[in-house]
Design a protein around this motif. Structure first.
Motif, PDB file in Angstrom:
ATOM      1  N   CYS A  21      -6.988  67.338  50.128  1.00 49.47           N
ATOM      2  CA  CYS A  21      -5.798  66.559  50.463  1.00 49.47           C
ATOM      3  C   CYS A  21      -4.589  67.065  49.679  1.00 49.47           C
ATOM      4  N   LEU A  22      -4.783  67.362  48.400  1.00 53.75           N
ATOM      5  CA  LEU A  22      -3.686  67.906  47.599  1.00 53.75           C
ATOM      6  C   LEU A  22      -3.272  69.284  48.097  1.00 53.75           C
ATOM      7  N   LEU A  23      -4.246  70.070  48.552  1.00 57.00           N
ATOM      8  CA  LEU A  23      -3.915  71.376  49.112  1.00 57.00           C
ATOM      9  C   LEU A  23      -3.014  71.220  50.331  1.00 57.00           C
ATOM     10  N   VAL A  24      -3.361  70.315  51.227  1.00 53.67           N
ATOM     11  CA  VAL A  24      -2.543  70.091  52.416  1.00 53.67           C
ATOM     12  C   VAL A  24      -1.166  69.559  52.024  1.00 53.67           C
ATOM     13  N   PHE A  25      -1.125  68.677  51.038  1.00 55.44           N
ATOM     14  CA  PHE A  25       0.163  68.154  50.561  1.00 55.44           C
ATOM     15  C   PHE A  25       1.069  69.290  50.100  1.00 55.44           C
ATOM     16  N   ALA A  84      -7.446  71.132  40.766  1.00 56.20           N
ATOM     17  CA  ALA A  84      -8.112  70.149  39.912  1.00 56.20           C
ATOM     18  C   ALA A  84      -7.261  69.840  38.686  1.00 56.20           C
ATOM     19  N   ASP A  85      -6.645  70.873  38.103  1.00 54.24           N
ATOM     20  CA  ASP A  85      -5.751  70.648  36.959  1.00 54.24           C
ATOM     21  C   ASP A  85      -4.543  69.823  37.372  1.00 54.24           C
ATOM     22  N   TYR A  86      -3.993  70.136  38.540  1.00 58.85           N
ATOM     23  CA  TYR A  86      -2.835  69.395  39.047  1.00 58.85           C
ATOM     24  C   TYR A  86      -3.194  67.935  39.276  1.00 58.85           C
ATOM     25  N   GLY A 144       9.063  63.913  42.881  1.00 61.26           N
ATOM     26  CA  GLY A 144       7.826  64.423  43.441  1.00 61.26           C
ATOM     27  C   GLY A 144       6.856  63.326  43.835  1.00 61.26           C
ATOM     28  N   MET A 145       6.791  62.279  43.020  1.00 59.01           N
ATOM     29  CA  MET A 145       5.862  61.194  43.313  1.00 59.01           C
ATOM     30  C   MET A 145       6.300  60.379  44.524  1.00 59.01           C
ATOM     31  N   ARG A 150      -3.316  66.127  35.995  1.00 54.82           N
ATOM     32  CA  ARG A 150      -2.002  65.906  35.401  1.00 54.82           C
ATOM     33  C   ARG A 150      -1.283  64.730  36.044  1.00 54.82           C
ATOM     34  N   ILE A 151      -1.367  64.640  37.368  1.00 49.83           N
ATOM     35  CA  ILE A 151      -0.632  63.570  38.057  1.00 49.83           C
ATOM     36  C   ILE A 151      -1.482  62.318  38.244  1.00 49.83           C
ATOM     37  N   GLN A 152      -2.765  62.388  37.816  1.00 48.87           N
ATOM     38  CA  GLN A 152      -3.672  61.248  37.884  1.00 48.87           C
ATOM     39  C   GLN A 152      -3.730  60.683  39.306  1.00 48.87           C
TER      40      GLN A 152
END
Length: 242
Positions: A184-188, A170-172, A137-138, A175-177
């Motif tokens: 941006c995470l939403l688009v990802f 926000a929790d995600y 995933g990373m 967790r992944i720091q």
């Protein structure tokens, strides 16, 4: 680190067990991957395997981890062949490598992405499979972060994201720091869902009702995802292989 003879023998045996389990998976499906079947293939007794894997679940999680590593290594190799400045080519290479691995290893892909092993992928898991899954995933997330840092693309502001989704993002992020905006995470995640969904529908035969040659359709989807990220193909670049 230099391993002693006993450690080398143990590591080699674990590798052989893993490779045997993968062969059985490909040949007969996940139900065939039992400790008894592996022991029979290797000329061992089933109790002897418990020295390496205490349960069938532990064995399957190790196989899952090995498969994630195989997939991730392919992605890393594909990305390494593309110049760092060509972000469209890097994105395209990652998508193609993911699809290519899925086609070449359809049954392994199904174990990873269609019928996951119970417990694998949960946030609190810290075992081998979970760590290998996070490495996979990373690889995509780091590519995404690199793109964001070099060529920021439009993302929704926090107050434009529904609260129920915003809190989970926000929790995600915690967790992944990841030092990335929630938008941006939403688009990802939206891009990943589209890529993963397209590959899964194709590999599992759920697009055959409409298409006989799915590759051009897949390529169209990659171009559309890339455009959402502000990426355009280089008209002077050589066409990709495969």
């Amino acid at each position: 680190m230099n391993l002693g003879r006993r450690e080398r023998v143990r590591a080699a045996t674990i590798m052989e067990i893993t490779e045997t389990a993968r062969r059985l998976l490909v040949k007969d499906g996940p139900d065939a991957v039992s400790l008894r079947a592996i022991a029979r293939e290797m000329g061992m007794t089933a109790p002897a395997l418990y020295r390496y894997f205490p349960s069938h679940g532990d064995l399957l999680r190790h196989v899952v981890g090995a498969l994630f590593n195989d997939l991730t290594d392919g992605l890393v190799d594909a990305l390494a062949e593309v110049p760092d400045h060509n972000m469209y080519a890097k994105f395209d290479a990652a998508c193609r490598a993911f699809r290519g691995w899925a086609h070449a290893h359809a049954k392994e892909y199904a174990l990873l992405f269609a019928t996951p092993v119970p417990g694998v992928g949960q946030a609190e898991q810290v075992d081998f499979a979970a760590e290998c899954g996070r490495r996979f995933g990373m690889t995509f997330l780091n590519l995404f972060r690199d793109l964001w840092e070099k060529h920021p693309f439009p993302v929704p502001a926090d107050d434009q994201i529904p609260a129920e989704v915003r809190d989970q993002l926000a929790d995600y992020r915690e967790r992944i720091q990841a030092d990335l905006p929630l938008g941006c995470l939403l688009v990802f995640l939206q891009c990943w869902v589209r890529l993963h969904g397209a590959v899964s529908l194709e590999v599992f035969g759920h697009l055959d009702f409409a298409l006989t040659d799915i590759e051009p359709f897949f390529e169209l989807g990659v171009v559309e995802i890339a455009a959402r990220l502000g990426l355009c193909p280089d008209p002077f670049a050589d066409p990709p292989d495969g």
